[in-house]
Design a protein around this motif. Structure first.
Motif, PDB file in Angstrom:
ATOM      1  N   LEU A  46       0.830  -1.216   0.000  1.00 50.70           N
ATOM      2  CA  LEU A  46       0.000   0.000   0.000  1.00 50.70           C
ATOM      3  C   LEU A  46       0.861   1.262   0.000  1.00 50.70           C
ATOM      4  CD1 LEU A  46      -2.977  -0.970   2.291  1.00 50.70           C
ATOM      5  CD2 LEU A  46      -2.887  -0.754  -0.193  1.00 50.70           C
ATOM      6  N   HIS A  47       2.155   1.071   0.188  1.00 48.06           N
ATOM      7  CA  HIS A  47       3.059   2.205   0.057  1.00 48.06           C
ATOM      8  C   HIS A  47       3.294   2.519  -1.421  1.00 48.06           C
ATOM      9  CE1 HIS A  47       6.486   4.823   0.791  1.00 48.06           C
ATOM     10  NE2 HIS A  47       7.171   4.092  -0.063  1.00 48.06           N
ATOM     11  N   HIS A  48       3.238   1.497  -2.258  1.00 50.51           N
ATOM     12  CA  HIS A  48       3.388   1.713  -3.700  1.00 50.51           C
ATOM     13  C   HIS A  48       2.089   2.199  -4.327  1.00 50.51           C
ATOM     14  CE1 HIS A  48       7.381  -0.225  -4.519  1.00 50.51           C
ATOM     15  NE2 HIS A  48       7.142  -0.670  -3.313  1.00 50.51           N
ATOM     16  N   PHE A  49       0.994   1.581  -3.931  1.00 49.83           N
ATOM     17  CA  PHE A  49      -0.317   1.969  -4.456  1.00 49.83           C
ATOM     18  C   PHE A  49      -1.220   2.211  -3.261  1.00 49.83           C
ATOM     19  CE2 PHE A  49       1.791  -0.796  -7.443  1.00 49.83           C
ATOM     20  CZ  PHE A  49       1.687  -0.113  -8.640  1.00 49.83           C
ATOM     21  N   PRO A  50      -1.600   3.450  -3.041  1.00 52.23           N
ATOM     22  CA  PRO A  50      -2.206   3.802  -1.752  1.00 52.23           C
ATOM     23  C   PRO A  50      -3.539   3.112  -1.486  1.00 52.23           C
ATOM     24  CG  PRO A  50      -2.411   5.599  -3.310  1.00 52.23           C
ATOM     25  CD  PRO A  50      -1.524   4.593  -3.955  1.00 52.23           C
ATOM     26  N   THR A  51      -4.125   2.536  -2.529  1.00 54.31           N
ATOM     27  CA  THR A  51      -5.463   1.976  -2.353  1.00 54.31           C
ATOM     28  C   THR A  51      -5.639   0.787  -3.282  1.00 54.31           C
ATOM     29  OG1 THR A  51      -6.619   3.935  -1.570  1.00 54.31           O
ATOM     30  CG2 THR A  51      -7.855   2.457  -2.950  1.00 54.31           C
ATOM     31  N   LYS A  52      -6.491  -0.114  -2.913  1.00 56.87           N
ATOM     32  CA  LYS A  52      -6.767  -1.256  -3.773  1.00 56.87           C
ATOM     33  C   LYS A  52      -7.306  -0.785  -5.114  1.00 56.87           C
ATOM     34  CE  LYS A  52      -9.320  -5.624  -3.920  1.00 56.87           C
ATOM     35  NZ  LYS A  52     -10.499  -6.362  -3.430  1.00 56.87           N
ATOM     36  N   ASP A  53      -8.166   0.191  -5.084  1.00 53.40           N
ATOM     37  CA  ASP A  53      -8.741   0.684  -6.336  1.00 53.40           C
ATOM     38  C   ASP A  53      -7.678   1.337  -7.207  1.00 53.40           C
ATOM     39  OD1 ASP A  53     -11.989   0.701  -5.738  1.00 53.40           O
ATOM     40  OD2 ASP A  53     -10.735   0.933  -3.967  1.00 53.40           O
ATOM     41  N   VAL A  54      -6.789   2.080  -6.599  1.00 54.07           N
ATOM     42  CA  VAL A  54      -5.705   2.686  -7.363  1.00 54.07           C
ATOM     43  C   VAL A  54      -4.859   1.597  -8.016  1.00 54.07           C
ATOM     44  CG1 VAL A  54      -3.570   3.986  -7.195  1.00 54.07           C
ATOM     45  CG2 VAL A  54      -5.609   4.788  -6.005  1.00 54.07           C
ATOM     46  N   LEU A  55      -4.555   0.584  -7.236  1.00 48.34           N
ATOM     47  CA  LEU A  55      -3.780  -0.536  -7.776  1.00 48.34           C
ATOM     48  C   LEU A  55      -4.489  -1.139  -8.975  1.00 48.34           C
ATOM     49  CD1 LEU A  55      -1.664  -2.800  -7.770  1.00 48.34           C
ATOM     50  CD2 LEU A  55      -3.005  -3.942  -6.020  1.00 48.34           C
ATOM     51  N   TYR A  56      -5.772  -1.386  -8.799  1.00 49.21           N
ATOM     52  CA  TYR A  56      -6.526  -2.000  -9.890  1.00 49.21           C
ATOM     53  C   TYR A  56      -6.542  -1.100 -11.119  1.00 49.21           C
ATOM     54  CZ  TYR A  56     -10.195  -4.503 -12.334  1.00 49.21           C
ATOM     55  OH  TYR A  56     -10.899  -5.209 -13.261  1.00 49.21           O
ATOM     56  N   ALA A  57      -6.747   0.171 -10.887  1.00 49.23           N
ATOM     57  CA  ALA A  57      -6.752   1.110 -12.009  1.00 49.23           C
ATOM     58  C   ALA A  57      -5.412   1.069 -12.743  1.00 49.23           C
ATOM     59  CB  ALA A  57      -7.051   2.520 -11.505  1.00 49.23           C
ATOM     60  N   ALA A  58      -4.330   1.046 -11.979  1.00 48.42           N
ATOM     61  CA  ALA A  58      -3.010   0.995 -12.605  1.00 48.42           C
ATOM     62  C   ALA A  58      -2.863  -0.275 -13.428  1.00 48.42           C
ATOM     63  CB  ALA A  58      -1.927   1.068 -11.541  1.00 48.42           C
ATOM     64  N   VAL A  59      -3.349  -1.374 -12.862  1.00 53.07           N
ATOM     65  CA  VAL A  59      -3.266  -2.648 -13.581  1.00 53.07           C
ATOM     66  C   VAL A  59      -4.021  -2.564 -14.896  1.00 53.07           C
ATOM     67  CG1 VAL A  59      -4.049  -5.030 -13.549  1.00 53.07           C
ATOM     68  CG2 VAL A  59      -2.910  -4.085 -11.560  1.00 53.07           C
ATOM     69  N   VAL A  60      -5.238  -2.073 -14.823  1.00 57.20           N
ATOM     70  CA  VAL A  60      -6.054  -1.984 -16.029  1.00 57.20           C
ATOM     71  C   VAL A  60      -5.397  -1.067 -17.052  1.00 57.20           C
ATOM     72  CG1 VAL A  60      -8.234  -1.138 -16.942  1.00 57.20           C
ATOM     73  CG2 VAL A  60      -8.210  -2.514 -14.867  1.00 57.20           C
ATOM     74  N   ALA A  61      -4.874   0.047 -16.580  1.00 61.13           N
ATOM     75  CA  ALA A  61      -4.224   0.981 -17.501  1.00 61.13           C
ATOM     76  C   ALA A  61      -3.064   0.310 -18.220  1.00 61.13           C
ATOM     77  CB  ALA A  61      -3.738   2.206 -16.728  1.00 61.13           C
ATOM     78  N   GLN A  62      -2.257  -0.397 -17.447  1.00 61.79           N
ATOM     79  CA  GLN A  62      -1.113  -1.089 -18.038  1.00 61.79           C
ATOM     80  C   GLN A  62      -1.574  -2.117 -19.069  1.00 61.79           C
ATOM     81  OE1 GLN A  62       1.846  -0.152 -17.456  1.00 61.79           O
ATOM     82  NE2 GLN A  62       3.309  -1.840 -17.458  1.00 61.79           N
TER      83      GLN A  62
END
Lengths: 199, 199
Positions: A46-62
């Motif tokens: 969570l230090h890299h991606f502050p939120t689960k949703d942010v993480l997911y968004a980053a994944v989808v974007a990639q």
DNA sequence: TGGTTTGCCGACCATTCTGGTCGGTCACCG
DNA sequence: CGGTGACCGACCAGAATGGTCGGCAAACCA
């Protein structure tokens, strides 16, 4: 710049997270799961991606970036065995580098409805069929089968360090599944259907 | 006896539950999930199977029964294209009737290690390769690919009411993926691959 | 050298989810 | 009529969840 390391770490995270999201869906993938998969603590992740949703968004974007790259590299090759071959080859190459992300991309097509948690649009189909509605059923089945094989095989290869050794076999398998194996410029006469079972 | 109805209901439950267990694993599949999938309340489902573990055990038992049936029907056909064809055909037939259970059976082989939650032994490989250690890598890749296609396609077919319409295409796709393609006793050897040019 | 930033962790918290129980309703059967 | 079996809503205790916070060690910079 000056942050290539950070970016590299993040990409590793993204691919592994994508693999989990692809198999279990967003809701059934906990932050802890991803953290375990990448070898971090939950807080560390969570230090890299502050939120689960942010993480997911980053994944989808990639994943979308990857899809765009494939589409781009394919250009506007006319449909046919040659395009099929090129498409499979570039997709396999991309997938061998990022199996999780490709799995996520293919997930909605593959488990079309097993549970309605399709993460991304079903665009991937369009790589091989122009219009899923009018395409002959056999083509659809084969594309789906090829995708399934592609996703599973690249994931397995990556996870066993066989990416280079298996590449040609994976390509061959997917191509054969697709059915565009035989002679160039084949008479693509789809056999007349005995059963017009349409919906 | 006198309870064929009950049995029928239970079998429906088992197959759907198996599909969920196959994709998400035991831990990540809640009783509520299964209940939703079969259209029952949680309490209603637990009326059929008093415990999650009992349900899972029943699912596994049913899957094993299916596997045994396939093995049995295959008899001791000698390895070769003919056995491959027969094997694929019977597996597809079984899978079209119980896609979830077959998916569960194939799960450990397919997602070999994506997450180490293999529900059942990896026996299924043995249907197509005698010894996974000594078998040529291409064979392994192709078997895995064929399994992936089989699992995904039967699930999709079942879930879209296309089981009869797609059967022959599914068989063809899996067979092609396996590489034992051509019709009965064809001389069409697996055509040598021209140099795969890089992209 | 010391101060600051960075990557990461353990412990913690409020909320949700989990497997499972219990009492009850409704349809059917004798 | 009195069962009996299929099914449900409500409920419970404990586990898992997403997220926060304070701290620590190493790298960076002066």
């Amino acid at each position: 710049m000056a942050r290539p390391f950070r970016q590299q770490v993040d990409e590793g995270i993204l691919d592994r997270a994508a693999a989990l999201f692809a198999r279990r869906g967003f809701a059934k993938t906990s932050v802890q799961d991803v953290a375990d998969a990448v070898g971090l603590s939950k807080a560390g992740l969570l230090h890299h991606f502050p939120t689960k949703d942010v993480l997911y968004a980053a994944v989808v974007a990639q994943a979308d970036t990857l899809a765009a790259r494939v589409l781009d590299q394919l250009g506007d090759l006319p449909a046919g065995p040659e395009r099929d071959r090129r498409a499979v080859e570039t997709m396999v190459d991309v997938a061998l580098g990022h199996p999780g992300l490709v799995a996520l991309l293919l997930a909605p097509a593959i488990q079309s409805g097993v549970d309605p948690a399709a993460p991304i649009a079903d665009g991937p189909l369009r790589v091989f069929v122009e219009d899923p509605e009018t395409a002959p059923p056999e083509r659809l089945v084969r594309v789906l089968g090829a995708y399934a094989a592609l996703a599973v095989l690249t994931l397995a290869a990556h996870q066993q360090d066989r990416t280079t050794a298996w590449r040609r076999h994976i390509v061959a398998t997917c191509l054969d599944a697709l059915g565009s194996a035989e002679p160039t410029t084949a008479t693509v006469a789809p056999r007349p259907h005995p059963e017009p079972n349409e919906a």
